[in-house]
Design an enzyme around this catalytic site. Sequence first.
Site, PDB file in Angstrom:
ATOM      1  N   MET A   1     -10.939   1.984 -35.768  1.00  0.00           N
ATOM      2  CA  MET A   1      -9.599   2.106 -35.196  1.00  0.00           C
ATOM      3  C   MET A   1      -9.452   3.449 -34.481  1.00  0.00           C
ATOM      4  SD  MET A   1      -7.414   0.407 -38.305  1.00  0.00           S
ATOM      5  CE  MET A   1      -7.687   1.684 -39.503  1.00  0.00           C
ATOM      6  N   ASP A   2     -10.006   3.531 -33.287  1.00  0.00           N
ATOM      7  CA  ASP A   2     -10.063   4.793 -32.567  1.00  0.00           C
ATOM      8  C   ASP A   2      -8.973   4.859 -31.506  1.00  0.00           C
ATOM      9  OD1 ASP A   2     -12.815   6.418 -30.769  1.00  0.00           O
ATOM     10  OD2 ASP A   2     -11.043   7.193 -31.778  1.00  0.00           O
ATOM     11  N   GLY A   3      -8.336   6.016 -31.344  1.00  0.00           N
ATOM     12  CA  GLY A   3      -7.439   6.178 -30.205  1.00  0.00           C
ATOM     13  C   GLY A   3      -5.978   6.416 -30.564  1.00  0.00           C
TER      14      GLY A   3
ATOM     15  N   SER B   1     -10.870   2.012 -27.719  1.00  0.00           N
ATOM     16  CA  SER B   1     -10.945   3.214 -26.874  1.00  0.00           C
ATOM     17  C   SER B   1     -12.226   3.338 -26.078  1.00  0.00           C
ATOM     18  CB  SER B   1     -10.776   4.516 -27.656  1.00  0.00           C
ATOM     19  OG  SER B   1      -9.785   4.430 -28.584  1.00  0.00           O
TER      20      SER B   1
END
Lengths: 296, 258
Positions: A62-64, A242
């Site tokens: 879960m990047d960004g 991302s």
Amino acid sequence: MFLIRKPCQIHSNQLCAPDNTMEKEGICKFKQLFSYLGCFLRKFMFSILSVGPIPDHIAFIMDGNRRFAKKRHLLEGDGHKAGYESLISILNYCYQLGVKYITVYAFSIENFKRQPEEVQLLMDLMVEKIEDLLRNGSIVDKYGMRLYFVGNLGLLSSTVRAAAEKAMQATAHNSRAVLLICVAYTSSDEMVHAVNQAIRKNEFDSVEEEHIEKVPMIKINDIKRHMYMSVAPDPDIVIRSSGETRLSNFLLWQTAYSPLYSPTALWPEISIWHLIWVVLDFQRNYAYLQKKRKQP
Amino acid sequence: MSYSNNMVAADNSEKLVAWTTQANNIAHQLLWLIIHVIINIFFFLLGIVDTLESHLISSGVLKKYEAINVEKLHYLAIVVDSEDVQKMKVLQLLQWLADIGVKHVCLYDTEGVLKKSKEIILEKLSFVKLFEEGDENFSDPRVMSLEFASQSDGKDALARAANLLFMKHLKLRSLGDAQEEKIFTEAHMVEALKDVGSSGPEPDLLLVYGSARCHLGFPAWRLRYTEIVHMGPLNSMKYGSLLKAIYNFTLIRQNYGQ
């Protein structure tokens, strides 16, 4: 097809508050219709997708969240909160589609090196959201979800660890769907931990030192059995939001045959269309990946 | 009379339900097939665009790919699907990499087919030498160092390293070491991996030549922050795509989790 209508009706009926003015009621009815249509279309789309193979286990990085907050000029904490909402949304879609195991990379051991305020914010958010999840009527209840907190939990503060353990115990009887939340996790830490556990387990056999050189006591399966992630099968797909194309110390042991997808959308912007696209591509490559997995 | 009428009616409605369900299923399967046909057409067209772009890049029309900051790429890994390995293609790929200026390459395939062809490859290419520990810190402009890896350097190596640590542990115990139970750390793991001969450097970039974008069992220990890029099957490898992948890599900036 008829099986889709009723749950969508219930879902959209919940949208309107009971006390409305005439004007608001009109807007409310419109919202209801929209939501009903959306729900119906989604379930229809999923029923078509289900003709082909559906992944059993999807892992998300879960990047960004921070970039999202900057982009929308929000406070950093709001980025993470938006990320949580996005997570719930994606969980709903995945479990409706028929995915059984979902793993999310919530907090890496490397993230402890961030600013202490941010780390504390994330820990507080985690405790708050765990409480939310354990409430009646939450998504955990809806899908009969079992929660696992995966990682070196000893690195967490006692509050967070206690909340995590409580959540695991409270959901231990569930078996329809599984959510594995990786906190204080890195793949290298997981591998070292598994090796230590395997060593400790084998220690009790009385084996002369000379024999060790001839017969390896520890096999790959011994290490595999002691991995934190041994409670779930290897992921079928890894999705990192991302647009970054690396695994960042996430499930390195388990992803030999798991295609990595890198949609450019930031985590709070991830939508059902990304999921549908990934599943379609997974179906395209399914035969090839199955063949690779089955090889010795 | 009415009883048999009821029976017929029930029978008919059952048939209707069965027929509707079947029609429903067929409609779903048809739609699914249509969607997949559309997707395959899309990928086919995408392939044509990629080929075109690759030709433009290799012929120097797209200027931005001419000056690549190749020094940023310290260590490159190439993963090939064992079934797709063709020696000529691999040799060609290595030649291209040398032209671009890549200094250290690791060739990996699950079964170890490339490892078996090690001698032939080293013989046929004059500018390569076998990788030795510590090579990654030096850069000889005339020579490219080449490492060969396979599945036995991945999970198998970890198991061998674990056994080494186990031996150490038993030795300590048999010496009557009253120490508390020794817990091995990541540092011990790295040492042990070195001792069993599987401790190459961590690649910055991993190019996958296969049908899907997965690392096919490349030593997990070395993939922590490696950029993984899918290049398509080895058969259809193109110089332009290779250049583009390396160029895109040089533009990336990592936080390493912080």
